[in-house]
Design an enzyme around this catalytic site. Structure first.
Site, PDB file in Angstrom:
ATOM      1  N   ARG A 257       2.734  -1.465  10.009  1.00 51.08           N
ATOM      2  CA  ARG A 257       2.421  -2.600   9.131  1.00 51.08           C
ATOM      3  C   ARG A 257       1.761  -3.722   9.913  1.00 51.08           C
ATOM      4  O   ARG A 257       0.881  -4.400   9.395  1.00 51.08           O
ATOM      5  CB  ARG A 257       3.691  -3.097   8.447  1.00 51.08           C
ATOM      6  CG  ARG A 257       3.423  -4.286   7.560  1.00 51.08           C
ATOM      7  CD  ARG A 257       4.573  -4.645   6.653  1.00 51.08           C
ATOM      8  NE  ARG A 257       4.302  -5.906   5.959  1.00 51.08           N
ATOM      9  CZ  ARG A 257       5.142  -6.508   5.146  1.00 51.08           C
ATOM     10  NH1 ARG A 257       6.318  -5.970   4.895  1.00 51.08           N
ATOM     11  NH2 ARG A 257       4.818  -7.651   4.567  1.00 51.08           N
TER      12      ARG A 257
ATOM     13  N   ASN B  93       6.309   1.295  -0.798  1.00 51.79           N
ATOM     14  CA  ASN B  93       4.998   0.754  -1.168  1.00 51.79           C
ATOM     15  C   ASN B  93       3.867   1.588  -0.598  1.00 51.79           C
ATOM     16  O   ASN B  93       4.066   2.268   0.405  1.00 51.79           O
ATOM     17  CB  ASN B  93       4.866  -0.686  -0.649  1.00 51.79           C
ATOM     18  CG  ASN B  93       5.352  -1.678  -1.679  1.00 51.79           C
ATOM     19  OD1 ASN B  93       5.207  -1.436  -2.872  1.00 51.79           O
ATOM     20  ND2 ASN B  93       5.922  -2.788  -1.211  1.00 51.79           N
TER      21      ASN B  93
ATOM     22  N   CYS C 175       9.821  -2.169  -8.315  1.00 52.74           N
ATOM     23  CA  CYS C 175       9.347  -3.318  -7.558  1.00 52.74           C
ATOM     24  C   CYS C 175      10.207  -4.511  -7.941  1.00 52.74           C
ATOM     25  O   CYS C 175      10.677  -4.620  -9.063  1.00 52.74           O
ATOM     26  CB  CYS C 175       7.886  -3.570  -7.915  1.00 52.74           C
ATOM     27  SG  CYS C 175       7.210  -5.029  -7.113  1.00 52.74           S
TER      28      CYS C 175
ATOM     29  N   HIS D 125       2.042  -4.722  -8.466  1.00 48.07           N
ATOM     30  CA  HIS D 125       1.496  -5.898  -7.766  1.00 48.07           C
ATOM     31  C   HIS D 125       0.191  -6.386  -8.384  1.00 48.07           C
ATOM     32  O   HIS D 125      -0.595  -7.096  -7.721  1.00 48.07           O
ATOM     33  CB  HIS D 125       1.292  -5.604  -6.261  1.00 48.07           C
ATOM     34  CG  HIS D 125       2.579  -5.438  -5.518  1.00 48.07           C
ATOM     35  ND1 HIS D 125       2.649  -5.340  -4.159  1.00 48.07           N
ATOM     36  CD2 HIS D 125       3.865  -5.360  -5.958  1.00 48.07           C
ATOM     37  CE1 HIS D 125       3.905  -5.192  -3.783  1.00 48.07           C
ATOM     38  NE2 HIS D 125       4.663  -5.192  -4.867  1.00 48.07           N
TER      39      HIS D 125
ATOM     40  N   TYR E 157       1.127 -11.718  -6.700  1.00 48.49           N
ATOM     41  CA  TYR E 157       0.065 -11.078  -5.934  1.00 48.49           C
ATOM     42  C   TYR E 157      -1.336 -11.411  -6.441  1.00 48.49           C
ATOM     43  O   TYR E 157      -2.323 -11.187  -5.747  1.00 48.49           O
ATOM     44  CB  TYR E 157       0.259  -9.563  -5.899  1.00 48.49           C
ATOM     45  CG  TYR E 157       1.292  -9.125  -4.897  1.00 48.49           C
ATOM     46  CD1 TYR E 157       0.921  -8.722  -3.616  1.00 48.49           C
ATOM     47  CD2 TYR E 157       2.645  -9.148  -5.204  1.00 48.49           C
ATOM     48  CE1 TYR E 157       1.870  -8.329  -2.686  1.00 48.49           C
ATOM     49  CE2 TYR E 157       3.604  -8.761  -4.280  1.00 48.49           C
ATOM     50  CZ  TYR E 157       3.215  -8.347  -3.019  1.00 48.49           C
ATOM     51  OH  TYR E 157       4.146  -7.965  -2.102  1.00 48.49           O
TER      52      TYR E 157
HETATM   53 MN    MN Z   1       6.674  -4.513  -4.889  1.00 44.88          MN
END
Ligand code: MN
Ligand code: MN
Ligand code: MN
Ligand code: MN
Lengths: 451, 451, 451, 451
Positions: free
Chosen positions: B97, B151, B173, B203, B260
């Site tokens: 990440r 994710n 989520c 998102h 988001y």
């Molecule tokens: Mn999420």
């Protein structure tokens, strides 16, 4: 936050069903802060309105409630400030239904007072009236909900939303209710522990059933209800002859049909049975006329202050109870799971976006939220449904425009009416027979009369 | 009728979130007849698995429960007979990440580890693994539910259903959960008295809100949250910078955006902020790495037998609680209203029938029943959403095929990545950086290495 | 049977392109029984109208034709009895285009005068005028065809049909023409022996190519045009910088992009190049202004009675020729294969039914019959296209309503404009700069001015 | 570039139509560089194959051509290297058609050998064979075009493309051809000066007509053909009884019906007429059997080396000529406008994307490019068409799977078969009658036999 003093108006308040409606409100007295119930009818229904209206007052009083019950022939006045308007009127009364059923049968054609030739004429008579009611509502009660249970409920709902522009319209039918309780009985599982998913249009829908463990029970129910041990007592619709479905065809569907599918799937049996009834003078309308007569005799009894048992045998039972539940669920955002005629908006992608569908969902404070259905997997069912919808749209168009070509088109594409000479002859004869209630077709009817 | 002895398997069981999951099960002990919880991880995660796994055992014991808690690196064995499989793994761990976020930013491009360049690479690494897991499940637990919260949850869910053929997949989520509680706070109305309707993809969704009286409160919330008094504290997503939305644009949307959306609607502010974080070595992954380190220190304490407060500040909180609730709702046919990534099936007619969407609905014993959404009224939102879905489909295709053209296409059409030279350079650099986890792109990576 | 005496009206008749149009008519004199050509312009364009109009007269005379050529500022009068109306006007003239291009670039943002920020403002200025023209046509020439080649041609066509209700509208662009001749060159096959199929929207379409033997030549053309030997001379669009496409991405598309796709697929290169032009004062509008000046000097020459070679270098060449061909094909039911902006009606099922698309088909006596396209196979292309369409719809909405939120939405979702602070700042600055031509936004502009 | 030496194979080469096909090739000898024509048949058709095959050789010789004409019973061998394969076989020969027509009529039900009960059984017999042929083609001639004119042409085409995966399949019918020439006659306009647009499915389509000036002539044709002066001679389909359409219904359609719509729109008249034919032993199959006998007597004449006039009266005339034209148009990329059964791909958005439709378009070197049709405006027509398609899909499914429930479903939803007891009885009787050609239903047929 929710409304505190409800005014509920019932158009066609003189109906024999009214006591069920009143009983439904009384049963939900803790959920419904009713101030006034208005029963509206027309001049021709005044006598019945008085009888059943007085009984309604006795019922409310017996329940120890202070609700005002008003009887009136003044629709505009009645609608003023209404929160909920329910419709259960019948243009032309039962005599019109007698014609809807008997004229087709006199030609050897199924009348079927909701989806067949009879239903088409009921739509022709009813749709202009519902649009008039909406015109009044726009002025008198612009925020009211319209709960329609006048048949053909799907077409009336579609006309109200698409042509009347009344988005807060919900259409109701008791058929799904019967299928749910029947499934629960057969599986010996409490109804609340089953999940039902219906989809289609009014009187032409299918459903699937799951239990709490997530297991689909549809095919098991098909076996029980329509398999080799099929039993005519399992038909919960008192008004539909219990001819037997073809097991293999229903297995291929892999969905449970509704009672009205008998008219399409086993058309010949239904026609033969109807012709027998016709010959004996016992078509459904004629039977109902007798029942109604008896009911109103009962209602006259000043000692009767509860819904009599006989009403339950009337056929359309549960209708009014469903109407009360839908009102209670809107009022209290109860999110009750129900099956409702509503605008499609893509719920069934096989049907036009702006047409009415009858589907499962929850009733919230802001209206009905249908569960998504998507596409039908069975191509035969899909095509049949699409064909019925095309027929309905054509009927609505004709009902509004009075266009004879549209009416003939509707007759031509209706699967219960054989195309051709007979369709046209039947159409003409019915136009003439119902002329008092069909102003939109006046010029064509005059032309027919002259020939 | 419902299952009596549950086996729940968590892939990526060594995650720092596991205590929240365990707490969630404990809170629902009356609804979940758990026999065994299996925490699975890979060799590289063994140490963390041991630490958090021992703590899980202490938590269960402290709750007075006899549930078996098993720690294992043998996924196949773990899956045997599972009823529910939850996935919360991270291929390449947090170091991957860090690359997902920092490499793009080193080129002045947003990484965005779920929908941006970072998210694309997370999908490239994760999708082959989820398909492997499904291959194991097909053999070991063919009836199990797959509850994914790895994710990018939307793409992983779509891959699992469309390519893996695992229909019993639900994606979760925590973003919608936060929006619901925030709306309730702002309106000062209990959350259960509001009706929320979400639609979009993971998102990248919007929502509308109604109260019990049926009044829509969406525009009021837009005013409160994004109007002139907009307050950065109202951003409940700890991991997303609180740049301010443009009020007039949100008013035109007439729907509430998700957190988001900041990356799309106020891209420049978010980019500037991310670049600052990048320069300070404080990108989200770097911060999370520190947090995780602290959490695992805490977990080592043999006296700790409850979820520590610090975990709540981790960012993804509520995720695990939502996973427990979805399991409880399936197990008990609770029909809990949730927002879930699921197969579209026409719920949103603007998106392909077979793609994953994130929408509101109820969780039943047989799975998720979404409320119908239909078409988006706002053309701008509709187009944006369709574009993101096209990007997602291209990412999934590339993740499975290892086709470099598809990967470049995905980079080209992703709205957070400027098209052109930079897109290609970034793609190549990231392919190279993640080469250990991208066997499907091996030949292209070799070619890149050679240049 | 076909019309015998044609009246063709050109709105924006003072354009430098007019000689090409006149030449096109002259070339088709056997197919077009023209009686009168009317060149209409506004007061500000009078001088140019006179110059080019006189030249048009000379051209007609030199061709030995008796066509009447009328110059007028009276649009209503001009439209009376017209058979064909062509539109090539530019609200605000080239100065407006200079602003459309330079203001965005001053913020480091692509202007792109058809699909970018510049194109949005061109739509804002143009759409109200096209609706005015249609209002006049409804009275003066209710049966006329409207052939639009005013940019942004797709949005103008959509507005004309959807909001103006003028079904007989066709939109034209020269981009497809160039792609066809370029493909023929590269394959060394006569253009008429190739079959081209285009689909998308104006300046955002793709195409496929087959030869007479039925072999698809698309991928071969991708190799030639965009493969390792890619050559900037192969870009036939003089007004678009020849940055190189990424070969692998185009291979994945498996369709040929249009020249304008450079703005999306290799955005960074195009932006860098535009910024260089900007710095040198050589943005496209500025170059065109110079070209136009020279052209009008030429046109003034009373000896010039044919289209000068210099016009061909103007950039939009072939536009007018295409317009003449479309008129000839309608007039004679020629069924010429062309690429036209038209109402979708399901030709591309990924886009709204009532939106404008640019597709291949044949031009008949009753209008354009597009070949069916169906669905795009490439999800990335599909999503991009849907996103652009959503942007276009939002632009049209804003152009008509003058709603600032809609304008900001359009800026936010446009892929060439980075979202956020810059989008809003740019929008406000452009609203102010174009205020003379944006009456619909008057109140917002006043508010901007006051701040 | 186009193929230089064509091999054309005709399955069912022993058909009485073969001379028309040969004549069609001879007429196009300049467009078709034929090397070999192969006529294939089965053992049972050997005698006819020899007779008509020898005549074909005489015709070719008389035309002075050196084409090789091969007669064979070896299908695999015949297909080797074929460029075009045409199919005109009839499984079970005319005797099977006699059953298809007479068994239903013996129950008072229309047989209708293409869309009714007869057509369903023709599909049951034919679809497995076409899939076998395709299996052979995959090996022997993977690039060949399959031009099908075996009925039911729509269902066979759909099966070939959807289940056989043979994308290069085109289905042909002579019905549209007749409608075009009839319209030209009635309007007294050369056919090439009219634009025809057909849409629907095989034997269930409608069309619109425009002239060169762009004027739509559809309603004028409705008046001429189906108005008060309707004349039975205007029915150009020799095999369909000329019962009169209902003028007002057709006016409401606002499209021209095809001849086969008589079975749906004036079903009762058609049924009555068919029953009369049945009683006289003059059903269509019986008449055709006699005609064929006479034709083959003629063909035996070694002096006959041209298509005899009598063949034109056979009914299906123009079929073969259309097949030759489609071959010539593919071979030469002629872009001839034709009406073809092809894969929908969204041409008609009311029907499934992957189903076969019969629509107008142009025949190119790479296949058929349909003109977009979009949605049907007439809801009745739309619903009818969707219903027929659902029926077709169910028939194809049953033809392949041999599932009895699917077969019963197809019978139930077919609008020409009344639902119920009669449908099932008829299905069982026909399964038994055709048992030699229905291996897929073997187990069910055995069960029927045992009862
Ligand atoms: Mn999420
Ligand atoms: Mn009902
Ligand atoms: Mn252009
Ligand atoms: Mn045919």
């Amino acid at each position: 936050m929710a409304k505190q003093k409800l005014k509920i108006v019932t158009i066609g308040g003189g109906s024999s069903y009214t006591p069920e409606l009143i009983e439904g409100y009384i049963n939900r007295k803790d959920e419904l802060p009713i101030e006034e119930i208005v029963l509206v009818d027309i001049e021709a229904g005044k006598e019945k309105l008085d009888i059943v209206g007085e009984m309604a007052k006795r019922m409310v009083k017996a329940a120890g409630l202070d609700w005002k019950v008003t009887l009136t022939l003044n629709r505009k006045e009645a609608l003023k400030g209404a929160d909920f308007v329910t419709t259960q009127f019948r243009v032309g009364l039962l005599d019109a239904r007698v014609k809807d059923e008997r004229i087709p049968l006199s030609h050897g054609v199924l009348g079927q007072e909701t989806n067949g030739a009879g239903g088409i004429f009921k739509a022709f008579r009813t749709i202009p009236v519902i649009l008039d009611i909406i015109a009044d509502m726009r002025v008198q009660c612009p925020d009211a909900w319209l709960i329609n249970f006048t048949n053909p409920a799907g077409m009336v709902t579609e006309a109200a939303i698409k042509y009347g522009g009344w988005e807060k319209t919900l259409g109701l039918c008791n058929v799904p209710i019967g299928h749910c309780s029947s499934a629960a009985d057969k599986l010996d599982i409490p109804e609340k522990d089953l999940f039902f998913k219906f989809a289609g249009i009014n009187h032409f829908h299918w459903h699937r059933v799951w239990d709490k463990s997530g297991k689909e029970r549809t095919s098991e129910l098909i076996d029980i209800l329509y398999g080799p041990t099929q039993n005519e007592d399992d038909n919960h619709l008192k008004n539909i002859h219990s001819a037997e479905f073809h097991y293999e065809q229903i297995q291929h569907l892999n969905m449970l049909p509704c009672g009205y599918h008998r008219y399409y799937y086993i058309e010949d049996e239904m026609l033969n049975h109807s012709i027998e009834e016709f010959k004996k003078g016992e078509t459904r309308a004629q039977v109902v006329k007798e029942t109604e007569k008896r009911l109103f005799e009962l209602y006259k009894d000043p000692a009767l202050d509860y819904k009599p048992e006989e009403l339950s045998q009337r056929g359309g039972t549960h209708y009014s109870d469903a109407a009360c539940e839908i009102i209670a669920s809107i009022q209290n955002d109860k999110r009750t799971e129900m099956v409702v005629s509503t605008i499609n908006n893509g719920t069934i992608i096989d049907l036009p976006y702006d047409s009415a569908v009858e589907v499962s969902g929850v009733v919230t404070g802001h209206g009905f939220e249908p569960y998504n259905w998507g596409a039908f997997e069975n191509a035969g069912a899909r095509g049949d449904l699409q064909s019925m919808k095309g027929m309905e749209e054509t009927v609505i168009e004709a009902a509004i425009s009075g266009d004879y070509g549209a009416a003939l088109q509707a007759f031509t594409v209706n699967p219960l009416i054989p195309g051709g000479t007979i369709a046209k002859r039947l159409l003409d004869e019915m136009l003439y027979a119902h002329k008092d209630y069909l102003p939109q077709f006046a010029s064509k009817i005059k032309e027919i009369e002259e020939n």
